[in-house]
Motif scaffolding. Sequence first.
Motif, short mmCIF file in Angstrom:
data_model
loop_
_atom_site.label_atom_id
_atom_site.label_comp_id
_atom_site.label_asym_id
_atom_site.label_seq_id
_atom_site.Cartn_x
_atom_site.Cartn_y
_atom_site.Cartn_z
N GLY A 154 38.81 57.02 34.83
CA GLY A 154 39.18 58.32 35.40
C GLY A 154 39.15 58.39 36.91
O GLY A 154 39.60 59.38 37.49
N GLY A 155 38.62 57.38 37.56
CA GLY A 155 38.59 57.42 39.02
C GLY A 155 39.97 57.16 39.61
O GLY A 155 40.76 56.39 39.07
N ARG A 156 40.23 57.80 40.72
CA ARG A 156 41.50 57.60 41.43
C ARG A 156 41.42 58.27 42.79
O ARG A 156 40.39 58.83 43.17
N LEU A 157 42.52 58.23 43.52
CA LEU A 157 42.64 58.91 44.80
C LEU A 157 43.01 60.38 44.56
O LEU A 157 43.94 60.67 43.79
N VAL A 158 42.29 61.27 45.21
CA VAL A 158 42.55 62.71 45.06
C VAL A 158 42.34 63.39 46.41
O VAL A 158 41.55 62.91 47.24
N GLN A 159 43.05 64.47 46.64
CA GLN A 159 42.88 65.22 47.89
C GLN A 159 41.63 66.10 47.84
O GLN A 159 41.20 66.53 46.75
N ALA A 160 41.10 66.36 49.01
CA ALA A 160 39.94 67.25 49.10
C ALA A 160 40.27 68.60 48.45
O ALA A 160 41.39 69.12 48.62
N GLY A 161 39.31 69.12 47.72
CA GLY A 161 39.51 70.37 46.99
C GLY A 161 40.01 70.16 45.58
O GLY A 161 40.03 71.10 44.77
N GLY A 162 40.41 68.95 45.25
CA GLY A 162 40.92 68.66 43.93
C GLY A 162 39.82 68.39 42.92
O GLY A 162 38.63 68.50 43.22
N SER A 163 40.25 68.05 41.71
CA SER A 163 39.33 67.82 40.60
C SER A 163 39.63 66.50 39.90
O SER A 163 40.77 66.03 39.92
#
Length: 115
Positions: A8-17
Amino acid sequence: QVQLVESGGRLVQAGGSLRLSCAASGLTFSNYVMGWFRQAPGKEREFVARISWTDNSYYADSVKGRFTISRDNAKNTVYLQMNNLKPEDTAVYYCRAIYLANNYWGQGTQVTVSL
């Protein structure tokens, strides 16, 4: 042979889930306290959250109110729901299983939070 496999780990933007999963095999899952830890580059591994066999949960202050740990004993899986992610949450996230003298770790999943 006991295995803990995180995903489930990946790159995500701040504020995301994100929702991380840890699938366990080779053990009596319902007996174990399950936990999540993380390790950022250049830092020591730190506690994030844990959940007991009775669903009692406990969180690090840094994630309280943003992260939720849960477990599904029928699926031998523990989850970490992460909301309002911050760049400082960037780390490799590890699953841990503990019962009496038994202590197992997964190999980790990378979470990267960008601005």
